[in-house]
Design a protein around this motif. Structure first.
Motif, PDB file in Angstrom:
ATOM      1  N   GLY A 102       0.824  -1.203   0.000  1.00  0.00           N
ATOM      2  CA  GLY A 102       0.000   0.000   0.000  1.00  0.00           C
ATOM      3  C   GLY A 102       0.858   1.252   0.000  1.00  0.00           C
ATOM      4  O   GLY A 102       1.850   1.340   0.722  1.00  0.00           O
ATOM      5  N   THR A 133      -3.328   3.775  -0.758  1.00  0.00           N
ATOM      6  CA  THR A 133      -3.699   3.968   0.639  1.00  0.00           C
ATOM      7  C   THR A 133      -3.107   5.284   1.117  1.00  0.00           C
ATOM      8  O   THR A 133      -2.322   5.923   0.415  1.00  0.00           O
ATOM      9  CB  THR A 133      -3.207   2.795   1.518  1.00  0.00           C
ATOM     10  OG1 THR A 133      -3.844   2.859   2.791  1.00  0.00           O
ATOM     11  CG2 THR A 133      -1.693   2.836   1.720  1.00  0.00           C
ATOM     12  N   ALA A 141      -6.476  -1.119   6.816  1.00  0.00           N
ATOM     13  CA  ALA A 141      -6.192  -1.938   5.639  1.00  0.00           C
ATOM     14  C   ALA A 141      -5.170  -3.032   5.952  1.00  0.00           C
ATOM     15  O   ALA A 141      -5.276  -4.148   5.450  1.00  0.00           O
ATOM     16  CB  ALA A 141      -5.695  -1.062   4.495  1.00  0.00           C
ATOM     17  N   THR A 146      -6.015  -6.416   3.745  1.00  0.00           N
ATOM     18  CA  THR A 146      -6.098  -5.890   2.390  1.00  0.00           C
ATOM     19  C   THR A 146      -4.700  -5.568   1.881  1.00  0.00           C
ATOM     20  O   THR A 146      -4.427  -5.630   0.680  1.00  0.00           O
ATOM     21  CB  THR A 146      -6.971  -4.626   2.351  1.00  0.00           C
ATOM     22  OG1 THR A 146      -8.246  -4.917   2.926  1.00  0.00           O
ATOM     23  CG2 THR A 146      -7.175  -4.130   0.934  1.00  0.00           C
TER      24      THR A 146
END
Length: 306
Positions: A102, A133, A141, A146
């Protein structure tokens, strides 16, 4: 339900369906037929007593139960992968495996290519997935799996997360050089306020520049805002507007597009650039190597030279 009666390969089918939102793409990912995926989904629905994925106009959407199951199933699969890595720690074949990193698109623009090269050097054939992100959402997250790792300007204070400082960021101005007077290499604060501004912000209204100007009793006019740094060349070219953005992105965007980087006439605070991950996953050999690659990339010369 006795686990001895469960085909654990169904968990890989679940993970692929959740990640890909498509039975055909899940089949390609796992190297099986689409009918095998459909059969696996039927068995998963029986196992968990839930539809798990429902068809929409954009593919398969996970149900609430599927979203609740995802972090648990992904963690179980990661533990299995980690146990296999312990058998052969020097294994250099990572084809078919992936890591989700991310980061906001300013970091992706500035460091994405060098991250790809550094990771490929240490983990051949591993796929790196860049996912957007930022500091306000990164903790959630990571915890819901994720993301595997993340690079942001903070946001890793949750006790189940670990972090490492990679460096320090600052802000620069980005303009079309044709908007400058001959020989002009800087703009003063008055000229800065006079120009129109393009704001990059997830919210679209207020940025750190507005806070800095307010401390001087000044305001600027934002003519447009965008949530993507990649849009700036198209918004700034041919205009007199200025964008105040992180220096690492400003230098790379200027290098690629012919825009000009100028010092910011406003004293704005520097910020930490940090790498974060789930503490529980810190012994995973694969993630350890990816972290090494990221740290190595950030110890190289500034992004404009990477």
């Amino acid at each position: 339900m006795n686990i001895a009666q469960v085909d654990l390969n169904l968990l890989k089918t679940f993970e692929a369906l959740h990640d890909e939102s498509s039975a055909s793409r899940a089949a390609l990912r796992l190297g099986v037929t689409q009918s095998a995926i459909s059969a696996g989904l039927r068995r998963l629905r029986e196992l968990y007593g839930d539809p798990l994925f429902v068809r929409t106009g954009r593919g398969l959407a996970p149900t609430l139960r599927a979203n609740q199951l995802k972090p648990v199933i992904s963690e179980a699969l990661d533990r299995c992968r980690q146990s296999l890595a312990m058998i052969s720690p020097q294994n250099l074949h990572y084809e078919g495996r992936s890591v989700v990193l991310g980061l906001s698109d300013d970091f992706e623009i500035a460091y994405g290519r060098s991250l790809m090269e550094a990771i490929a050097l240490r983990l051949p054939k591993l796929r790196v997935i860049f996912r957007q992100t930022y500091s306000q959402i990164v903790a959630a997250a990571l915890l819901d799996r994720t993301l595997d790792l993340a690079i942001t300007a903070g946001g890793f204070t949750e006790r189940r997360l670990s972090r490492q400082v990679l460096g320090e960021g600052d802000y620069r101005c980005l303009v079309d050089p044709h908007s400058l007077a001959p020989g002009e290499e800087t703009i003063d604060l008055q000229g800065f306020v006079t120009r129109e501004h393009v704001l990059v912000s997830s919210g679209g209204f207020i940025g750190i520049t507005d806070e800095g100007l307010a401390a001087h009793g000044l305001r600027r006019h934002v003519c447009a805002s965008t949530s993507h740094f990649a849009a700036l060349p198209y918004l700034l070219k041919g205009s007199t507007a200025v964008a105040t953005i992180p220096g690492h992105a400003a230098h790379v965007i200027a290098q690629m597009t012919g825009l000009r980087v100028l010092p910011c006439p406003l004293a704005l605070p520097h910020y930490p650039v940090e790498l974060g991950w789930r503490t529980q996953a810190q012994l995973d050999p694969l993630l350890l190597k990816v972290r090494e690659a990221i740290v190595a990339c950030f110890t190289l010369p500034p992004p404009s030279a990477c």
